[in-house]
Design a protein around this motif. Structure first.
Motif, PDB file in Angstrom:
ATOM      1  N   ASP A  15       0.828  -1.159   0.091  1.00  0.00           N
ATOM      2  CA  ASP A  15      -0.273  -0.037   0.043  1.00  0.00           C
ATOM      3  C   ASP A  15       0.908   1.225   0.016  1.00  0.00           C
ATOM      4  O   ASP A  15       0.464   2.249  -0.589  1.00  0.00           O
ATOM      5  CB  ASP A  15      -0.913  -0.120   1.106  1.00  0.00           C
ATOM      6  N   ALA A  18       2.265   1.543  -3.270  1.00  0.00           N
ATOM      7  CA  ALA A  18       1.256   2.041  -4.241  1.00  0.00           C
ATOM      8  C   ALA A  18       1.213   3.589  -4.139  1.00  0.00           C
ATOM      9  O   ALA A  18       0.868   4.344  -5.042  1.00  0.00           O
ATOM     10  CB  ALA A  18       0.230   1.290  -4.006  1.00  0.00           C
ATOM     11  N   ASP A  19       0.980   4.027  -2.866  1.00  0.00           N
ATOM     12  CA  ASP A  19       0.633   5.330  -2.764  1.00  0.00           C
ATOM     13  C   ASP A  19       2.031   6.119  -3.273  1.00  0.00           C
ATOM     14  O   ASP A  19       1.706   7.235  -3.391  1.00  0.00           O
ATOM     15  CB  ASP A  19       0.557   5.569  -1.009  1.00  0.00           C
ATOM     16  N   ARG A  22       1.527   6.866  -6.741  1.00  0.00           N
ATOM     17  CA  ARG A  22       0.245   7.654  -6.892  1.00  0.00           C
ATOM     18  C   ARG A  22       0.656   9.152  -6.765  1.00  0.00           C
ATOM     19  O   ARG A  22       0.303   9.913  -7.312  1.00  0.00           O
ATOM     20  CB  ARG A  22      -0.804   7.357  -6.188  1.00  0.00           C
ATOM     21  N   GLY A  61      -1.644   7.877 -15.094  1.00  0.00           N
ATOM     22  CA  GLY A  61      -2.422   7.555 -13.900  1.00  0.00           C
ATOM     23  C   GLY A  61      -3.521   6.701 -14.108  1.00  0.00           C
ATOM     24  O   GLY A  61      -3.805   5.862 -13.368  1.00  0.00           O
ATOM     25  N   ALA A  64      -2.078   3.198 -14.669  1.00  0.00           N
ATOM     26  CA  ALA A  64      -1.345   2.495 -13.430  1.00  0.00           C
ATOM     27  C   ALA A  64      -2.064   2.668 -12.397  1.00  0.00           C
ATOM     28  O   ALA A  64      -1.920   1.823 -11.354  1.00  0.00           O
ATOM     29  CB  ALA A  64      -0.345   3.459 -13.532  1.00  0.00           C
ATOM     30  N   HIS A  65      -2.689   3.725 -11.946  1.00  0.00           N
ATOM     31  CA  HIS A  65      -3.416   3.900 -10.568  1.00  0.00           C
ATOM     32  C   HIS A  65      -4.971   4.446 -10.835  1.00  0.00           C
ATOM     33  O   HIS A  65      -5.225   5.605 -10.573  1.00  0.00           O
ATOM     34  CB  HIS A  65      -2.722   4.843  -9.829  1.00  0.00           C
ATOM     35  N   GLN A  66      -5.846   3.578 -11.672  1.00  0.00           N
ATOM     36  CA  GLN A  66      -7.155   4.143 -12.172  1.00  0.00           C
ATOM     37  C   GLN A  66      -7.970   4.973 -10.939  1.00  0.00           C
ATOM     38  O   GLN A  66      -8.484   5.909 -11.333  1.00  0.00           O
ATOM     39  CB  GLN A  66      -7.883   3.047 -12.750  1.00  0.00           C
ATOM     40  N   GLU A  67      -8.145   3.914  -9.762  1.00  0.00           N
ATOM     41  CA  GLU A  67      -9.091   4.565  -8.972  1.00  0.00           C
ATOM     42  C   GLU A  67      -8.585   5.774  -8.270  1.00  0.00           C
ATOM     43  O   GLU A  67      -9.621   6.778  -8.148  1.00  0.00           O
ATOM     44  CB  GLU A  67      -9.142   3.507  -7.513  1.00  0.00           C
ATOM     45  N   THR A  68      -7.476   5.797  -7.650  1.00  0.00           N
ATOM     46  CA  THR A  68      -6.933   7.290  -7.264  1.00  0.00           C
ATOM     47  C   THR A  68      -6.881   8.216  -8.281  1.00  0.00           C
ATOM     48  O   THR A  68      -7.201   9.662  -7.968  1.00  0.00           O
ATOM     49  CB  THR A  68      -5.341   7.255  -6.966  1.00  0.00           C
ATOM     50  N   THR A  69      -6.493   8.041  -9.804  1.00  0.00           N
ATOM     51  CA  THR A  69      -6.610   9.016 -10.737  1.00  0.00           C
ATOM     52  C   THR A  69      -7.961   9.559 -10.925  1.00  0.00           C
ATOM     53  O   THR A  69      -8.189  10.893 -11.041  1.00  0.00           O
ATOM     54  CB  THR A  69      -5.940   8.499 -11.978  1.00  0.00           C
TER      55      THR A  69
END
Length: 355
Positions: A15, A18-19, A22, A61, A64-69
């Motif tokens: 996590d 990942a953060d 992001r 983004g 690679a990081h769909q939800e956060t983007t």
């Protein structure tokens, strides 16, 4: 248990990693968007490069990081909307300030010459009065017809009629305003001249009727939503004690949805105040007051038609006076919108959060 701890530690590490991946994406995306704004304001030639950079960061983004983007993009969209409103407000007030500084409140009410370019004397009084008259007439058309349509659609019409009438009423909102204005000028205005002896082409009453018809879909749609939100158990209780369908509508449904209906009327009024093309096409756009002031068959100008008809050749104090007209419109419509939102909030509380 050790395996569980190792798994938990591994998840926490993933996590954090990942953060960590992001955060640079969000930082670079935000920096690119700030660059877009600043370059647009100060160096327009390089804006396209910042736009391209933002798109690249957003695409990466998203992959690679769909939800956060997605969350970040929605946040930026919200911030951008608020920022655009602030910029529009600041621009209007800054451009109109010289007119208010030079003429003070006389620009709102001046006796004598209302629009004298040679002496740089400007008064918005005829346009304000024309806007008030057309708005009143439009409200008298849109409010009763819109509320009656909402009652019929929500409470009286059978299901097959509901499926036909509601889309038909809402389709009226999709007709361009210039079409309404052209129809009003060629048909309604011609009828008024032939049968009421009007001496001028265009009149306040014709604009009021046309703009009222344009505001009708807004009133009908919002009022229908408010009426439909009244809980069924309130209506069932009235029927249980022997009330007829009309008595239930009159004594239960309408009082319970009164706040929402009021908000619908206010939104319709806001549409009437801000209407431009219909008023510009129909009215003669002369800077004079009707005689007497209550003469709805006279010809004058509204704030919107004044701006639309004169901004093309305006400069200096003349242009600033037109921006002052825009400020008056902006403040008026915003006040109506805020009032409508407050009324909608009240009906939500009254009906337990349903609207």
């Amino acid at each position: 248990m050790l395996n569980s701890l190792r798994t938990s530690n591994s998840s926490d590490t993933d996590d954090r990693n990942a953060d960590g991946g992001r955060s640079p994406v969000l930082i670079m995306g935000g920096a690119a968007l700030v660059g877009v704004l600043l370059s647009f304001l100060f160096v327009p030639g390089v804006t396209v490069f910042f736009v391209f950079a933002f798109l690249v960061v957003a695409v990466y983004g998203w992959v690679a990081h769909q939800e956060t983007t997605a969350k970040g993009l929605m946040f930026l969209a919200t911030i951008s909307t608020a920022l655009v409103l602030v910029l529009i407000t600041a621009y209007l007030f800054l451009r109109s300030f010289p007119a208010f500084e030079r003429m003070g409140l006389d620009i709102l009410y001046t006796n004598g010459d209302y629009w004298s370019r040679g002496d740089d004397r400007y008064s918005l009084y005829p346009a304000i009065w024309g806007t008030v008259l057309t708005t009143i007439l439009a409200t008298l058309v849109a409010a009763p017809l819109g509320v009656a349509s909402a009652i019929f659609i929500s409470e009286i019409a059978p299901s097959w009629a509901h499926e036909i009438v509601k889309p038909a009423v809402e389709t009226l909102a999709g007709i361009p305003s210039i079409v309404y204005g052209f129809i009003g000028f060629t048909i309604i205005n011609g009828y008024m001249m032939d049968n009421f002896g009007l001496t001028s082409s265009g009149s306040i009453v014709v604009v009021g009727i046309v703009v009222g018809l344009m505001a009708l879909p807004t009133v009908a749609s919002v009022a229908e939503d408010a009426i439909s939100s009244v809980p069924d158990h309130m209506k069932d209780g009235a029927v249980a004690i022997g009330a007829t369908e009309w008595q239930t509508i009159k004594s239960v449904t309408l009082p319970a949805s009164f706040s929402g209906i009021s908000a619908a009327v206010l939104l319709g009024v806001g549409r009437a105040v801000g209407e431009t093309m219909a008023a510009t096409v129909i009215l003669g756009n002369v800077m004079q007051l009707p005689e007497p002031l209550s003469n709805v068959f006279g010809n004058t100008v509204t704030l919107t038609s004044l701006i639309a008809s004169q901004y093309g050749n305006a400069h200096g104090l003349h242009m600033q006076a037109l921006f002052a007209a825009g400020v008056i419109l902006f403040v008026t419509v915003m006040a109506l919108s805020i009032t409508a939102q407050l009324i909608e909030a009240r009906v939500k509380r009254k009906l337990g959060g349903e609207l």
